[in-house]
Scaffold this active site. Structure first.
Site, short mmCIF file in Angstrom:
data_model
loop_
_atom_site.label_atom_id
_atom_site.label_comp_id
_atom_site.label_asym_id
_atom_site.label_seq_id
_atom_site.Cartn_x
_atom_site.Cartn_y
_atom_site.Cartn_z
N GLN A 229 2.68 -6.41 -3.59
CA GLN A 229 2.94 -6.04 -1.88
C GLN A 229 4.42 -5.43 -1.63
O GLN A 229 4.33 -4.36 -2.02
CB GLN A 229 2.86 -7.70 -1.47
N LEU B 272 3.08 12.63 0.73
CA LEU B 272 3.76 13.65 1.16
C LEU B 272 2.04 14.96 1.60
O LEU B 272 2.99 14.98 3.14
CB LEU B 272 5.04 14.17 0.08
N GLY C 159 -3.22 -5.22 -4.77
CA GLY C 159 -4.15 -4.22 -4.27
C GLY C 159 -4.16 -3.01 -5.33
O GLY C 159 -3.92 -2.37 -4.21
N HIS C 160 -3.55 -2.37 -6.99
CA HIS C 160 -2.40 -1.84 -6.78
C HIS C 160 -4.12 -0.75 -7.28
O HIS C 160 -4.42 -1.36 -8.45
CB HIS C 160 -1.63 -1.85 -8.56
N ASP D 280 0.69 -1.42 0.18
CA ASP D 280 -0.18 -0.07 0.09
C ASP D 280 0.62 1.55 -0.12
O ASP D 280 0.50 2.54 0.55
CB ASP D 280 -0.81 0.37 1.46
N LYS E 265 2.52 1.81 -5.02
CA LYS E 265 2.77 1.13 -6.97
C LYS E 265 2.08 1.50 -7.56
O LYS E 265 2.72 2.20 -8.62
CB LYS E 265 2.98 0.00 -6.11
#
Ligand code: GDP
Length: 428
Positions: free
Chosen positions: A223, A335, A40-41, A13, A16
């Site tokens: 992952q 950020l 999960g992207h 998470d 990516k």
């Protein structure tokens, strides 16, 4: 033409999907190398946000060839459903999406066994996504799995599925589970496999052909390194090598072909599921990191919807990850979420066993007991500007990311300050 790999440096998470989508713009071929539908992207395109679990992120780019590599364990029912859900949102995948004939299948009984195994652990489950990933890799290691080439002949495939399903139902019953209904299970599985058969290919040959032809290849890890079965927080890990080494064994491209390793690092730390987390923040700060007070509240796993555990940036873990992957380009994400803090903490060592270390201990009991040593940096307390260059970030934000690059001894390539394609600052 060199090959690039993209890996997560934390517990997944990291964002990516966004960076893979960005890099895919310059890639001719995008390859998923390991894991399965437990990944999960999230890719945000002009048409909205899409959660990909098995399909490589390059699928949104019309010219990209997308490969599900041999290191992946792919659930046919899930994959058929995922492709259906993407209809209309992606350019036609036929002729440009390939599933390795050496990849293993996640079968319906793997899912049932995964759920039973987690239930047997009672109050202390691993926290798997219950997608059948570990049982599928267990069958692979046991040399009893189904590989996608087994599906080339529909009749033989169905016959073998019926035999193994009967055996697996005995195991499921013995473990206290409910046997899978034969006709329904086999029809659903074989129906999915029928729709996917045209995509099965010798992807080793295909990838080497593209490599020889000078195509730009992106190996898309899933992952994160702290979930790697060797280098992560074992046993609270996934069942594959999530590192750049896994990109090699999961694609069939040789190690020396990889010229760039892109490491994706969220500017704070999150993890989903159980397991050690030295820099986990107390509730109030964790809620802020989860997105409270911002216009995004998205620290929920794309694969399961579970809320993330949140904490300060752990550079001990991140440096371990940067080293085992050989990161050459660093991408720092999210950020924007830190804009609400007066000051920011980053862990640079652990206090444990009467001393201090900045190496990641192998034993999770040390990780559970250790006390992080923090550096405190000033926050910037304002919304980040819509900028294209890292130099345009507020000074405190620049100092924060530069400290990360310095500690990890890696060059920063981008800083992401929002989920959208445009919300990215580059170093050059
Ligand atoms: P993955 O497991 O690393 O593939 O994680 P995802 O790609 O699913 O990303 C997790 C979430 O972070 C998604 O909702 C993304 O849209 C979001 N995201 C990515 N980059 C940023 C960013 O810089 N800022 C914010 N606020 N969200 C981001």
């Amino acid at each position: 033409m060199p090959v690039s790999a993209l890996v997560g440096l934390q517990w997944g998470d990291e964002g990516k999907g966004k960076i893979a989508d960005l890099l895919a713009e310059k890639a001719d071929v995008v390859v998923r190398c390991q894991g399965g539908s437990n990944a999960g992207h999230t890719v945000v395109t002009d048409n909205g946000a899409f959660s990909l679990r098995l399909v490589p992120s390059g699928i949104f780019r019309e010219n990209a060839v997308c490969v599900i590599g041999n290191g992946v364990v792919a659930d046919p029912i899930h994959l058929a459903g995922e492709l259906k859900s993407l209809e209309g949102a992606i350019p036609d995948p036929s002729g440009r999406l390939f599933i390795s004939d050496r990849a293993h299948m996640v079968m319906p009984w793997h899912k049932a066994l995964d759920i039973l195994a987690e239930e047997h652990l009672g109050q202390k489950p691993i926290g798997t996504t219950r997608q059948g990933i570990a049982p599928a890799y267990m069958d692979k290691a046991k040399r009893s799995g189904f590989r996608w080439h087994h599906a080339r002949n529909a009749g033989e495939f169905r016959k073998r599925v019926l035999i193994i399903l009967a055996e697996m139902n005995i195991v499921i019953n013995a473990l206290g589970g409910t046997a899978l209904p034969e006709k329904e299970t086999v029809d659903a599985l074989c129906g999915a496999v029928d729709s996917l058969r045209p995509y099965i290919a010798d992807t080793v040959s295909l990838l080497h052909g593209h490599h020889r032809a000078g195509k730009r290849i992106l190996l898309e890890g899933a992952q994160g390194t702290m979930l790697d079965i060797d280098f992560g927080t074992y046993p609270f890990v996934t069942s594959s090598n999530t590192t750049s080494g896994g990109c090699v064994t999961g694609s069939g491209l040789p190690p020396a072909s990889i010229a760039e390793v892109h490491g994706i690092l969220k500017s704070f730390t999150t993890r989903v599921g159980a397991g050690p987390f030295p820099t986990e923040a107390p509730d109030a700060a964790a809620a802020l990191l989860r997105g409270a007070g911002t216009n995004r509240w998205d620290e929920f796993a794309a694969a399961t919807g579970r809320p993330h555990r949140c904490g300060w940036l752990d550079l001990v873990a991140a440096r371990h990850s940067a080293r085992v992957n050989g990161v050459t380009r660093l991408h720092i994400t999210k950020l924007d979420i830190l804009s609400q803090f007066d000051e920011l903490r980053i862990a640079v060592a652990y206090r444990m066993r009467g001393g201090e270390t900045s190496d990641l201990p192998s034993d999770i009991r040390d990780l559970d007991r250790c006390e992080p040593v923090y550096e405190t940096l000033p926050g910037w307390k304002k919304q980040l500007p819509a900028c294209k260059s890292v130099a345009e970030l507020p000074e405190a934000a620049r100092n924060y990311v530069e400290r990360i690059g310095e500690f990890l001894e890696a060059d920063i390539a981008t800083v992401s300050y929002g989920p959208g394609r445009g919300q990215t600052a580059f170093t050059a």
